[in-house]
Design a protein around this motif. Structure first.
Motif, short mmCIF file in Angstrom:
data_model
loop_
_atom_site.label_atom_id
_atom_site.label_comp_id
_atom_site.label_asym_id
_atom_site.label_seq_id
_atom_site.Cartn_x
_atom_site.Cartn_y
_atom_site.Cartn_z
N GLU B 32 0.88 -1.17 0.00
CA GLU B 32 0.00 0.00 0.00
C GLU B 32 0.92 1.22 0.00
OE1 GLU B 32 -2.81 0.05 3.18
OE2 GLU B 32 -3.76 1.91 2.51
N PHE B 34 1.92 5.41 -0.84
CA PHE B 34 1.45 6.79 -0.72
C PHE B 34 2.52 7.75 -1.23
CE2 PHE B 34 -1.95 5.75 2.34
CZ PHE B 34 -1.48 4.57 2.88
N TYR B 36 3.49 11.66 -0.10
CA TYR B 36 3.26 12.80 0.78
C TYR B 36 4.06 13.98 0.25
CZ TYR B 36 0.82 10.21 4.44
OH TYR B 36 -0.11 9.49 5.14
N LEU B 46 -0.84 14.33 2.83
CA LEU B 46 -1.04 13.26 1.86
C LEU B 46 -1.36 13.85 0.49
CD1 LEU B 46 -1.43 10.19 1.33
CD2 LEU B 46 -3.84 10.53 1.91
N ARG B 49 -2.71 8.25 -2.88
CA ARG B 49 -2.40 6.86 -2.52
C ARG B 49 -2.80 5.97 -3.67
NH1 ARG B 49 -7.15 4.59 1.00
NH2 ARG B 49 -8.85 5.94 0.35
N ARG B 90 3.11 1.40 3.48
CA ARG B 90 2.55 0.97 4.76
C ARG B 90 3.17 -0.37 5.11
NH1 ARG B 90 -1.89 2.73 7.44
NH2 ARG B 90 -3.10 3.33 5.62
N GLY B 91 3.87 -0.40 6.25
CA GLY B 91 4.53 -1.62 6.69
C GLY B 91 3.55 -2.64 7.22
N GLY B 94 1.49 -1.63 10.12
CA GLY B 94 0.58 -0.50 9.94
C GLY B 94 1.27 0.85 9.89
N ASN B 95 2.52 0.91 10.32
CA ASN B 95 3.23 2.19 10.29
C ASN B 95 3.71 2.49 8.87
OD1 ASN B 95 5.03 -0.15 11.12
ND2 ASN B 95 6.53 1.33 10.37
N LEU B 96 4.06 3.74 8.63
CA LEU B 96 4.57 4.13 7.31
C LEU B 96 6.09 4.04 7.27
CD1 LEU B 96 2.41 7.28 6.46
CD2 LEU B 96 2.17 4.97 5.58
N PHE B 98 9.10 5.49 5.07
CA PHE B 98 9.33 6.58 4.13
C PHE B 98 10.63 6.42 3.37
CE2 PHE B 98 6.09 9.77 5.04
CZ PHE B 98 5.63 9.40 6.29
#
Lengths: 114, 108
Positions: B32, B34, B36, B46, B49, B90-91, B94-96, B98
């Protein structure tokens, strides 16, 4: 709605001192995240709260960092004692669900340890 | 390993020129992704996505699983597009995760 609020916006402290950063998430957002960007490096995850519980703190660099979220509202991140390498920008973000469309970030706290 | 790579630290183009900010990822499973953006003196926000398949401010990004890429594109850059752009994954927790970011500078 009010966004994610962080303060202070800037903090300059001496090595060995203690600093506490605060984050107020968007009201109703159960998920709260802390990230930081050290100079020249990528933004890195520190930890994730779901309400008042630490869901994932795998990114916390060492035991000089302590995060709390009493009552599941605002969160604090304390660095004690601060070291030079802790300098950077600390971001907070919140989201309603943990798999939501993306986070809403705060403006960040720029921490400088001298 | 879960990783995001943005190979360009700085990308400079002239107004009206096409722009492509590169992003490659490493992730086992369905990623997933994104983009930014952080404009000068503003917070990280954001941009888009991949699951939305939308175009924001003229920007698009297509997930290419074969090349493990999620490049950000815009056919005609504007001066107001100048900003730092971060690709994020998205790991599994659940964390991002970058990338290091690419600074886009659009010259008049």
């Amino acid at each position: 709605e009010a966004g994610v609020t962080q303060f202070p916006s800037h903090s300059v402290i001496e090595k060995g001192q203690t600093v506490t950063l605060r984050c107020d998430p968007i009201s109703g957002h159960d998920n709260l995240y802390w990230y930081r960007r050290v100079m020249g490096k990528e933004i890195k995850f520190l930890l994730h709260f779901v309400k008042e519980s630490k869901q994932d703190e795998s990114g916390m660099p060492n035991n000089r960092f302590l995060a709390e979220r009493t009552g599941g509202t605002y969160s604090t991140l304390k660095v004690q004692p601060a070291e030079l390498e802790d300098s950077g920008v600390y971001f907070c973000a919140s989201s309603q669900g943990d798999r939501g469309p993306g986070y809403t970030f705060g403006s960040g706290t720029r921490l400088t340890v001298v | 390993a879960q990783r995001v790579t943005q190979p360009e630290k700085l990308l400079s183009v002239f107004k009206g020129a096409p722009v492509e900010l590169k992003c490659n990822y490493s992730y086992s499973g369905s990623p997933e992704l994104f983009w930014y953006v952080q404009y000068s003196r503003q917070r990280l926000q954001l941009l888009l996505r991949h699951i939305s398949r939308e175009s924001i401010k003229g920007f698009t990004a297509d997930l290419n699983k074969g090349e493990t890429s999620f490049h950000l594109k815009k056919p005609f850059a504007q001066e107001e597009d100048s900003a730092m752009y971060y690709c994020a994954l998205r790991g599994s927790q659940g964390n991002l995760i970058f990338g290091k970011g690419t600074k886009l500078s659009v010259k008049p």
